[in-house]
Motif scaffolding. Sequence first.
Motif, PDB file in Angstrom:
ATOM      1  N   THR A   1       1.728   5.924  -7.243  1.00 21.02           N
ATOM      2  CA  THR A   1       0.470   6.653  -7.650  1.00 21.02           C
ATOM      3  C   THR A   1       0.861   8.476  -7.537  1.00 21.02           C
ATOM      4  O   THR A   1       0.621   8.954  -8.536  1.00 21.02           O
ATOM      5  CB  THR A   1      -0.855   6.452  -7.113  1.00 21.02           C
TER       6      THR A   1
ATOM      7  N   PHE B   1       0.766   3.671  -3.074  1.00 15.22           N
ATOM      8  CA  PHE B   1       0.494   5.243  -2.896  1.00 15.22           C
ATOM      9  C   PHE B   1       1.764   6.079  -3.578  1.00 15.22           C
ATOM     10  O   PHE B   1       1.264   6.976  -4.146  1.00 15.22           O
ATOM     11  CB  PHE B   1       0.165   5.281  -1.534  1.00 15.22           C
TER      12      PHE B   1
ATOM     13  N   VAL C   1       0.803  -1.044   0.103  1.00 11.99           N
ATOM     14  CA  VAL C   1      -0.230  -0.166   0.037  1.00 11.99           C
ATOM     15  C   VAL C   1       0.981   1.280  -0.024  1.00 11.99           C
ATOM     16  O   VAL C   1       0.629   2.020  -0.845  1.00 11.99           O
ATOM     17  CB  VAL C   1      -0.953  -0.097   1.279  1.00 11.99           C
TER      18      VAL C   1
END
Length: 117
Positions: free
Chosen positions: A25, A22, A18
């Motif tokens: 992105t 993140f 995660v």
Amino acid sequence: MALFGLLFGLASSSIVIVLFGFLYTLVSNVFSNGFHIFQAEIFPTPVRATAAGWGYSLSRLMSGVMPFVLLPILHADGVVAMFSAVAAAMVLIMIDIGVFAPRTTGIALETVNDVAI
């Protein structure tokens, strides 16, 4: 993007996946915005909207093609190979912009193309 993508591909725990997903992105969105702003700066005023539109359209088209390129790499060679291919593409883009793109910092938009010639 290359680093976070590779770390995302190598991650094995949910928290790390995660986190690096993140970060990848986030950096990808910042890069995309900056890249599209830069595209609009490098075209002469009379064709700016059309040229930037074509550039953006081609980037969307390539986004549609990428699964057909990257999924076979993922299936055949794994996550690290796929993210390595993406990282290599990012490095090529950086080299392309760094070597061939006109300098736009501190230059009036109307004169960018005059300076590039």
